[in-house]
Scaffold this active site. Sequence first.
Site, PDB file in Angstrom:
ATOM      1  N   ARG A 191       0.789  -1.405  -0.089  1.00  0.00           N
ATOM      2  CA  ARG A 191      -0.018  -0.049   0.010  1.00  0.00           C
ATOM      3  C   ARG A 191       0.884   1.330  -0.134  1.00  0.00           C
ATOM      4  NH1 ARG A 191      -0.400  -4.545   1.433  1.00  0.00           N
ATOM      5  NH2 ARG A 191       0.093  -4.268   3.534  1.00  0.00           N
ATOM      6  N   CYS A 241      -5.436  -2.744   8.503  1.00  0.00           N
ATOM      7  CA  CYS A 241      -4.169  -2.281   7.962  1.00  0.00           C
ATOM      8  C   CYS A 241      -4.535  -0.585   7.781  1.00  0.00           C
ATOM      9  CB  CYS A 241      -3.942  -2.959   6.719  1.00  0.00           C
ATOM     10  SG  CYS A 241      -2.601  -2.104   5.755  1.00  0.00           S
ATOM     11  N   CYS A 250       0.290   1.807  12.710  1.00  0.00           N
ATOM     12  CA  CYS A 250       0.470   0.688  11.707  1.00  0.00           C
ATOM     13  C   CYS A 250       0.198  -0.318  12.407  1.00  0.00           C
ATOM     14  CB  CYS A 250       2.023   0.655  11.364  1.00  0.00           C
ATOM     15  SG  CYS A 250       2.497  -0.512  10.364  1.00  0.00           S
TER      16      CYS A 250
END
Length: 235
Positions: A46, A80, A193
């Site tokens: 990503r 995520c 994260c």
Amino acid sequence: MLGVLGGMGPMATVDFMGKVIRNTPAACDQDHIEMVVCSATSVPDRTAAILDRGCDPLPAMLDALKRLERSGATCIAIPCNTAHHWHGELQARTAVPILHIVDALADALTERGQQGTTIGVLATDGTVRAGIYQRRLAKRGFSCAMPDASGQAEVMRAIRLVKAGDVDAATTILNREAQALVAGGCSQVAMACTEIPLALAAVTGELKPRLLDPTDTLARACVRSCLAVPQRRVA
């Protein structure tokens, strides 16, 4: 039934599932919410995509989303943070609500009476560049602070270490960067994260109450959402 669009990364997905279970008020198996998980490890990086250095992950995420829909998911979570850059596009393609990790965090901050404070954000370069936390928290009255350039490079190094299984080395780095954000005036530090809470799980002392885990607040939001709908009972 909770659908988990996971695999970004796999260890973080398992960690999220554990937090859903631990946050569920259950006395027996049947009290737990049902989950269906798609560990979509084929989703391209990503951060690389946001930085124009990699393939678009949206098609792979949409494929995983469709699989969760077919499995009967009634709400969906994405463990995520960086993947939430595509939250709007994903939500536009399904009628199933996709809970947003930053909204869950903002709710928790409000419950803690942190309105108007500055929140430190430890996150990937992609999450920072996309403004995922900055924009959404600003709408709720919070400011954000991130590490400086050298500190951000260290955060990224630590995230890669967790993904590679070297959690101890990552812990030292992330502890230092979190302490720096607190010293700079942040009331709380979001471990933004899903690999970071794995590295800072054993932190003690004055830093511990300053750390806020968006993965955990998302899990709590999922439990509340799912328990608001009657669960199917089995013998």
